[in-house]
Design a protein around this motif. Sequence first.
Motif, PDB file in Angstrom:
ATOM      1  N   LEU A   1       0.766  -1.409  -0.029  1.00  0.00           N
ATOM      2  CA  LEU A   1      -0.281   0.037  -0.024  1.00  0.00           C
ATOM      3  C   LEU A   1       1.001   1.787   0.090  1.00  0.00           C
ATOM      4  O   LEU A   1       1.491   1.625   0.830  1.00  0.00           O
ATOM      5  N   TYR A   2       0.741   1.971  -1.314  1.00  0.00           N
ATOM      6  CA  TYR A   2       1.954   3.088  -1.480  1.00  0.00           C
ATOM      7  C   TYR A   2       0.769   3.862  -1.307  1.00  0.00           C
ATOM      8  O   TYR A   2       0.156   3.926  -1.455  1.00  0.00           O
ATOM      9  N   ASP A   3       1.266   5.084   0.140  1.00  0.00           N
ATOM     10  CA  ASP A   3       0.463   6.669  -0.198  1.00  0.00           C
ATOM     11  C   ASP A   3       1.648   7.370  -0.340  1.00  0.00           C
ATOM     12  O   ASP A   3       2.005   8.058   0.359  1.00  0.00           O
ATOM     13  N   GLU A   4       1.075   8.143  -1.552  1.00  0.00           N
ATOM     14  CA  GLU A   4       1.982   8.916  -2.529  1.00  0.00           C
ATOM     15  C   GLU A   4       3.434   9.046  -2.205  1.00  0.00           C
ATOM     16  O   GLU A   4       4.746   8.937  -2.112  1.00  0.00           O
TER      17      GLU A   4
ATOM     18  N   VAL B   1      -1.827   2.094  -4.818  1.00  0.00           N
ATOM     19  CA  VAL B   1      -1.432   3.348  -5.342  1.00  0.00           C
ATOM     20  C   VAL B   1      -2.371   4.949  -5.103  1.00  0.00           C
ATOM     21  O   VAL B   1      -2.650   4.398  -6.301  1.00  0.00           O
ATOM     22  N   VAL B   2      -1.634   5.432  -3.454  1.00  0.00           N
ATOM     23  CA  VAL B   2      -2.634   6.723  -3.941  1.00  0.00           C
ATOM     24  C   VAL B   2      -1.682   7.627  -4.486  1.00  0.00           C
ATOM     25  O   VAL B   2       0.130   7.040  -3.918  1.00  0.00           O
ATOM     26  N   THR B   3      -1.918   8.321  -5.300  1.00  0.00           N
ATOM     27  CA  THR B   3      -0.878   9.714  -5.924  1.00  0.00           C
ATOM     28  C   THR B   3      -2.083  10.644  -6.523  1.00  0.00           C
ATOM     29  O   THR B   3      -2.560  10.726  -7.232  1.00  0.00           O
ATOM     30  N   HIS B   4      -1.008  11.588  -6.634  1.00  0.00           N
ATOM     31  CA  HIS B   4      -1.252  12.693  -7.317  1.00  0.00           C
ATOM     32  C   HIS B   4      -0.155  12.741  -8.510  1.00  0.00           C
ATOM     33  O   HIS B   4      -0.326  13.771  -9.442  1.00  0.00           O
TER      34      HIS B   4
ATOM     35  N   ASP C   1      11.686  14.423  -7.082  1.00  0.00           N
ATOM     36  CA  ASP C   1      12.520  15.329  -8.479  1.00  0.00           C
ATOM     37  C   ASP C   1      12.049  14.615  -9.472  1.00  0.00           C
ATOM     38  O   ASP C   1      11.452  13.378  -9.488  1.00  0.00           O
ATOM     39  N   PRO C   2      11.664  14.688 -10.837  1.00  0.00           N
ATOM     40  CA  PRO C   2      10.682  14.122 -11.917  1.00  0.00           C
ATOM     41  C   PRO C   2      11.547  13.249 -12.506  1.00  0.00           C
ATOM     42  O   PRO C   2      10.954  11.837 -12.402  1.00  0.00           O
ATOM     43  N   ILE C   3      12.830  12.540 -12.365  1.00  0.00           N
ATOM     44  CA  ILE C   3      14.000  12.022 -13.035  1.00  0.00           C
ATOM     45  C   ILE C   3      13.581  10.486 -11.216  1.00  0.00           C
ATOM     46  O   ILE C   3      13.114   9.091 -12.260  1.00  0.00           O
ATOM     47  N   THR C   4      13.882  10.675 -10.820  1.00  0.00           N
ATOM     48  CA  THR C   4      13.718  10.138  -8.809  1.00  0.00           C
ATOM     49  C   THR C   4      12.382   9.155  -9.102  1.00  0.00           C
ATOM     50  O   THR C   4      11.983   8.316  -9.073  1.00  0.00           O
ATOM     51  N   SER C   5      11.100  10.271  -9.803  1.00  0.00           N
ATOM     52  CA  SER C   5       9.855  10.035  -9.382  1.00  0.00           C
ATOM     53  C   SER C   5       9.630   8.753 -10.340  1.00  0.00           C
ATOM     54  O   SER C   5       8.739   7.729 -10.284  1.00  0.00           O
TER      55      SER C   5
ATOM     56  N   LEU D   1       2.305  11.028 -14.282  1.00  0.00           N
ATOM     57  CA  LEU D   1       2.948  10.170 -14.924  1.00  0.00           C
ATOM     58  C   LEU D   1       3.435   8.852 -13.951  1.00  0.00           C
ATOM     59  O   LEU D   1       3.873   7.815 -14.271  1.00  0.00           O
ATOM     60  N   CYS D   2       3.689   8.968 -12.936  1.00  0.00           N
ATOM     61  CA  CYS D   2       3.242   7.848 -12.102  1.00  0.00           C
ATOM     62  C   CYS D   2       2.934   6.654 -12.276  1.00  0.00           C
ATOM     63  O   CYS D   2       2.669   5.602 -12.954  1.00  0.00           O
ATOM     64  N   ALA D   3       1.302   7.208 -12.475  1.00  0.00           N
ATOM     65  CA  ALA D   3       0.092   6.524 -12.684  1.00  0.00           C
ATOM     66  C   ALA D   3      -0.053   6.095 -14.571  1.00  0.00           C
ATOM     67  O   ALA D   3      -0.533   4.519 -13.955  1.00  0.00           O
ATOM     68  N   GLU D   4       0.529   6.785 -14.979  1.00  0.00           N
ATOM     69  CA  GLU D   4       0.515   6.450 -16.408  1.00  0.00           C
ATOM     70  C   GLU D   4       1.814   4.982 -16.302  1.00  0.00           C
ATOM     71  O   GLU D   4       1.476   3.728 -17.421  1.00  0.00           O
ATOM     72  N   ILE D   5       2.193   4.664 -15.591  1.00  0.00           N
ATOM     73  CA  ILE D   5       3.261   4.120 -15.493  1.00  0.00           C
ATOM     74  C   ILE D   5       2.984   2.699 -15.144  1.00  0.00           C
ATOM     75  O   ILE D   5       2.866   1.906 -14.963  1.00  0.00           O
ATOM     76  N   ILE D   6       2.192   2.643 -13.678  1.00  0.00           N
ATOM     77  CA  ILE D   6       2.394   1.274 -12.873  1.00  0.00           C
ATOM     78  C   ILE D   6       1.070   1.076 -13.161  1.00  0.00           C
ATOM     79  O   ILE D   6       0.273  -0.112 -12.958  1.00  0.00           O
ATOM     80  N   ALA D   7      -0.037   1.568 -13.065  1.00  0.00           N
ATOM     81  CA  ALA D   7      -1.374   1.510 -13.162  1.00  0.00           C
ATOM     82  C   ALA D   7      -2.002   0.649 -14.526  1.00  0.00           C
ATOM     83  O   ALA D   7      -2.348   1.038 -15.243  1.00  0.00           O
ATOM     84  N   ASP D   8      -2.933  -0.206 -13.762  1.00  0.00           N
ATOM     85  CA  ASP D   8      -3.069  -0.914 -14.678  1.00  0.00           C
ATOM     86  C   ASP D   8      -4.895  -0.914 -14.564  1.00  0.00           C
ATOM     87  O   ASP D   8      -5.914  -0.871 -15.711  1.00  0.00           O
TER      88      ASP D   8
END
Lengths: 245, 268
Positions: A160-163, A193-196, A169-173, A199-206
Motif C-alpha cells: 500500500l503506497y501513500d503518495e 497506490v495513492v498518488t497525485h 524530482d521528476p527523474i527519481t519519481s 506520470l507515475c500513474a501512467e507507468i504503473i496503473a493497471d
Amino acid sequence: MVEIYNLKKAFNSHIVLDDVSLKVDRGENLVVFGRSGTGKSVLLKCMVRLMEPDSGKIIIDDKDVLSLDIKELNNLRKQIGFLFQSAALYDSMSVRQNLEFPLIRHFDFSPEEREQKIISVLEKVSLLEAIDKMPSELSGGMRKRIGLARSIITEPKLMLYDEPTTGLDPITSKEISYLILELQKSLNMTSVVVTHDLLCAEIIADRAIVLNDGKVQYEGSIPELTSSNDPFLKNFFSHEFIKEN
Amino acid sequence: MNNKTPTSAYLNSIENRLNEFFIMIAGLWTFSVQFFRYVFVPPYEVYEIRKHMNELGIKTLPIVSVTGFIIGLVLAMQTQPVLARFGAEAYLPGSVGISIVRELGPVITALIFAGRVSSGIGAELGSMRVTEQIDAMEVSAVDPFKFLVVTRIFACTFILPILTVYVIFIALAGAYIAVVLVQNMTIEYYTNAVLYSVEFGDAIPGVAKTFVFGYIVGLVGSYKGYTATNGTEGVGRASTTAVVVSSLMILIFDMILVKITLWLWPTF
Ligand SMILES: Nc1ncnc2c1ncn2[C@@H]1O[C@H](COP(=O)(O)OP(=O)(O)OP(=O)(O)O)[C@@H](O)[C@H]1O
Ligand SMILES: [Mg+2]
C-alpha cells in the motif's frame, strides 16, 4: 487479493468515507486518485486496521480483516507493506537499523543475509550511500525512498503506497515508478497506490479509481479517465496535475 | 450545552477537566494492566531495556549528583544549630542520616527523575505518535506497546532505585562536609554514627518505594506520549503534563507508602 465492501468511516460528524467498495486482483496495480482530504490515506489505514472503520467489510488474501484477532492480524500484516505519506522512519535508528527492524523480528536470516538484503534494497532506491545516516540527516525525498525500501524489504504480497513519488524530482519519481512496476513483475506483488502524480500513474496503473465525496466515483484505465468528457474528470485532470514532457 | 452565561461556561470547563481527569485515570490503569500482561511475554527486548537504562542513567546522573550533595549539605547546616540548642550535636549524623535515607533521598531523586525523564519520554513517544512512527511499527507487525512502552517503564522502574542509593551516599557526603565545617568530627566517627542509627528498617522501605516512583514516571510519561494528538502542540503538552502528573503522583504515593510502612514496621 483485496475486496472492500461498503466501507464507512467518519470522525465525529465528519463523514470521510461514505460507501467505498473496490476490488484489486492478485498482481494488479490499482491507482487511487482523489482530491486532497477525500480520505485516501484513511482508506489505506483502514485496510490494515490502523483505523477502525465504522462499518463495511474488508477481505485481504481471503481473510476478513475486520474480524481477525490481534495475532491473526499481525500475521496478515507481515504480508503487507505500507509506505506512509510522511515516510515515518524511526528517528532514533539509523537507516540500517530502520531496514533491519522488520527483518530481525520476522525472519531467521543470518547477519550476512540481512546485510545482503539491506544493500540490495538500498541499491533499488539508489541510496546505498545513506546506509549509516540517521533519518534527520536525510532530505524529504530521501526519507521517502528509505521508507519505500523499508516497506519492500520483506517482499510483501500486498503493498500500500501513500503518495510514493510526492516530493521527488521528476527523474527519481520515474525511477520509483519503474521500481514499483518491477516489483509487480518480479514478485507478482499486488499494489494499491495513492498518488497525485499522473506520470507515475501512467507507468504503473493497471486500473485507477477516483475517490470523491466518500465514494468511488469513477473507475477505469488511465487513458479512459483522462480522455473522459465527464465535467468532473475533465476539471480534475486538467487542474490536479502539471504534466511533464 | 454551551450557554453564554459566565457561570455555566465555568461549570462547563470544570466538567471538561473532570472528564479529562477520569479519562487519564482510566488510561493509566489500562496501561498498567497491559504492562503487566506484556512484561512477562517474550521477546523481552533486553537490548532496548539496557539501552534505555543507560540513557536514563547518563541523562540524570549529573543533576541528581549536584542536587543530592547540596540537599545533604543544607540539611546538615539547618539541623546543626537546632540540635545545638538542646546540646544534642552528637545526634546530628544520625538524624540527618535517617532523614536522607528514609525520605529526602528517595523523594528528591524521584522528583528530579520525574522532571527529567517523564518529560523526555512524553516528548519522544509523542513525536513518534504524531509522525506516524508508532503506526509504522504497528503495521510491521511489531507491537509498539511492547517495544516502546514496556521497555521504558521497565527501565525506569529499575534505574531509579539504583540512582536513589547513589544519591543517598552523595547526600550523606554532603552532610559530612557541612558538619566538618562547624565542628570537629572524623569521617570514621561520622560513618559509624550514621551506620549506628540508620537501620535496615529505614533503608529498605526508603529504597523500595522508589521502584514504585520509577514505575510511575515511566507509566505517566509513556501514557502521555503514546496518546498524544494534535501535532507538535500535542507533543509539547504531553511532555509538560507528564511532569506535573508524575510528580504529583509520586508525592501522593509517597504519603500512602509511608503510612503503610509505618503501619507494618512501627519505628521507635
Ligand atoms: N485522526 C483523524 N482525526 C480526525 N480527522 C481525521 C483524522 N485523520 C484524517 N482525518 C480527516 O479525514 C479526511 C481525510 O484525510 P486523509 O488524510 O485521508 O486525506 P487524503 O485524501 O489522504 O488527502 P491528501 O491527498 O492531502 O493526503 C480529512 O478531512 C481529515 O481532516
Ligand atoms: Mg493522504
